[in-house]
Write an enzyme that holds these catalytic residues in place. Sequence first.
Site, PDB file in Angstrom:
ATOM      1  N   ASN A  11       0.871  -1.184   0.000  1.00  0.00           N
ATOM      2  CA  ASN A  11       0.000   0.000   0.000  1.00  0.00           C
ATOM      3  C   ASN A  11       0.901   1.225   0.000  1.00  0.00           C
ATOM      4  OD1 ASN A  11      -1.818   2.053   0.493  1.00  0.00           O
ATOM      5  ND2 ASN A  11      -2.177   1.477   2.641  1.00  0.00           N
ATOM      6  N   LYS A  13      -0.034   4.197  -0.175  1.00  0.00           N
ATOM      7  CA  LYS A  13      -0.746   5.360   0.385  1.00  0.00           C
ATOM      8  C   LYS A  13      -0.614   6.540  -0.587  1.00  0.00           C
ATOM      9  CE  LYS A  13       0.477   3.625   4.913  1.00  0.00           C
ATOM     10  NZ  LYS A  13       0.165   3.761   6.316  1.00  0.00           N
ATOM     11  N   HIS A  97      -9.475   1.085   4.981  1.00  0.00           N
ATOM     12  CA  HIS A  97      -8.205   1.290   5.695  1.00  0.00           C
ATOM     13  C   HIS A  97      -8.452   2.240   6.865  1.00  0.00           C
ATOM     14  CE1 HIS A  97      -4.079   2.508   6.501  1.00  0.00           C
ATOM     15  NE2 HIS A  97      -3.676   1.470   5.801  1.00  0.00           N
ATOM     16  N   GLU A  99      -6.879   4.667   7.900  1.00  0.00           N
ATOM     17  CA  GLU A  99      -6.677   6.090   7.553  1.00  0.00           C
ATOM     18  C   GLU A  99      -7.906   6.666   6.873  1.00  0.00           C
ATOM     19  OE1 GLU A  99      -2.961   5.578   5.487  1.00  0.00           O
ATOM     20  OE2 GLU A  99      -2.007   4.993   7.366  1.00  0.00           O
ATOM     21  N   GLU A 167      -5.284  -4.871  10.816  1.00  0.00           N
ATOM     22  CA  GLU A 167      -4.247  -3.843  10.963  1.00  0.00           C
ATOM     23  C   GLU A 167      -4.510  -3.045  12.241  1.00  0.00           C
ATOM     24  OE1 GLU A 167      -2.340  -2.743   6.972  1.00  0.00           O
ATOM     25  OE2 GLU A 167      -4.132  -1.540   7.155  1.00  0.00           O
ATOM     26  N   GLY A 173       2.642   2.213  10.617  1.00  0.00           N
ATOM     27  CA  GLY A 173       3.628   3.276  10.425  1.00  0.00           C
ATOM     28  C   GLY A 173       4.369   3.676  11.692  1.00  0.00           C
ATOM     29  N   SER A 212       3.523  -2.217  10.323  1.00  0.00           N
ATOM     30  CA  SER A 212       4.967  -2.270  10.550  1.00  0.00           C
ATOM     31  C   SER A 212       5.594  -3.617  10.204  1.00  0.00           C
ATOM     32  CB  SER A 212       5.292  -1.866  12.000  1.00  0.00           C
ATOM     33  OG  SER A 212       4.901  -0.520  12.232  1.00  0.00           O
TER      34      SER A 212
HETATM   35  C1  PEP Z   1      -0.677   0.171   5.915  1.00  0.00           C
HETATM   36  O1  PEP Z   1      -0.610   1.293   5.431  1.00  0.00           O
HETATM   37  O2  PEP Z   1      -1.638  -0.547   5.660  1.00  0.00           O
HETATM   38  C2  PEP Z   1       0.430  -0.292   6.754  1.00  0.00           C
HETATM   39  C3  PEP Z   1       0.349  -1.462   7.315  1.00  0.00           C
HETATM   40  O3  PEP Z   1       1.509   0.568   6.899  1.00  0.00           O
HETATM   41  P1  PEP Z   1       2.951   0.192   7.542  1.00  0.00           P
HETATM   42  O4  PEP Z   1       3.382  -1.125   6.948  1.00  0.00           O
HETATM   43  O5  PEP Z   1       3.832   1.322   7.109  1.00  0.00           O
HETATM   44  O6  PEP Z   1       2.773   0.105   9.013  1.00  0.00           O
END
Ligand code: PEP
Length: 249
Positions: A11, A13, A97, A99, A167, A173, A212
């Site tokens: 992803n 983003k 997601h 976000e 998640e 992040g 992460s």
């Molecule tokens: C994500 O954006 O879905 C995500 C898991 O980000 P990261 O791997 O950077 O934590």
Amino acid sequence: MKQSVKLIAGNWKMNGLGASLGEARALSEALAAEPAACRVALCLPATLVHRLAEAVAGGVVEVGGQDCHAEASGAFTGSTSAAMLADAGATLVILGHSERRAGFGESDADVAAKVEAALAAGLEPIICVGETLDQRQAGEAVVVVSAQVAGSLPSSLSGKAFAVAYEPVWAIGTGLTPTLEQIEEVHAAVRAAMIGRLGEGGRIAPILYGGSVKPSNAAEILAVAEVGGALVGGASLKAADFLGIIRAA
Ligand code: PEP
């Protein structure tokens, strides 16, 4: 249960310009030279979906979007429909997601409506769920995530290709990850909620872990029961990092 082939989805983003497609090309070429043991997808900003599809045509990298509108067309300035993503070459789309849930106020019902739209356009949705840090600390992770699964998965998903991504919001992040036991506990709860919602149709779809994931922790996370792949943000931006995760699957 025995999982089928894992799905590792990146992803990007709101990151990436045309020049960034060099990373996607490098990924595609590396996988052509040494095939992966898993499915690999890149979910890019809508502006890059068509160019990505052209860049990786003929290879194994699958193309995805990061969101779609619930309606098929109409007066929704600035939005992208599922059919537009499919027309641009996408076969998958991330929906719900955290976000988008937090920043754009998307409810479980909104996410379910977008899933319907994605299915109507022939896209494979990756439906995200996850608890906040407050909810985790209050001991509510399993209850919250189970409710998100129940509310975000329309019954029409049964028999269709889709994935759920667990998640934890506090792990995205941040460099923080749950313990392997915590991941196993929530993934088991997600599977139970999928079966509760879809019956037998909830048994097959992979449950991805996201938050992460990096080359150094991917192998142990991907070995946890019911972890059917990973949704990867930051570490999917560079082909070398993403390949490190793909090779761990
Ligand atoms: C994500 O954006 O879905 C995500 C898991 O980000 P990261 O791997 O950077 O934590």
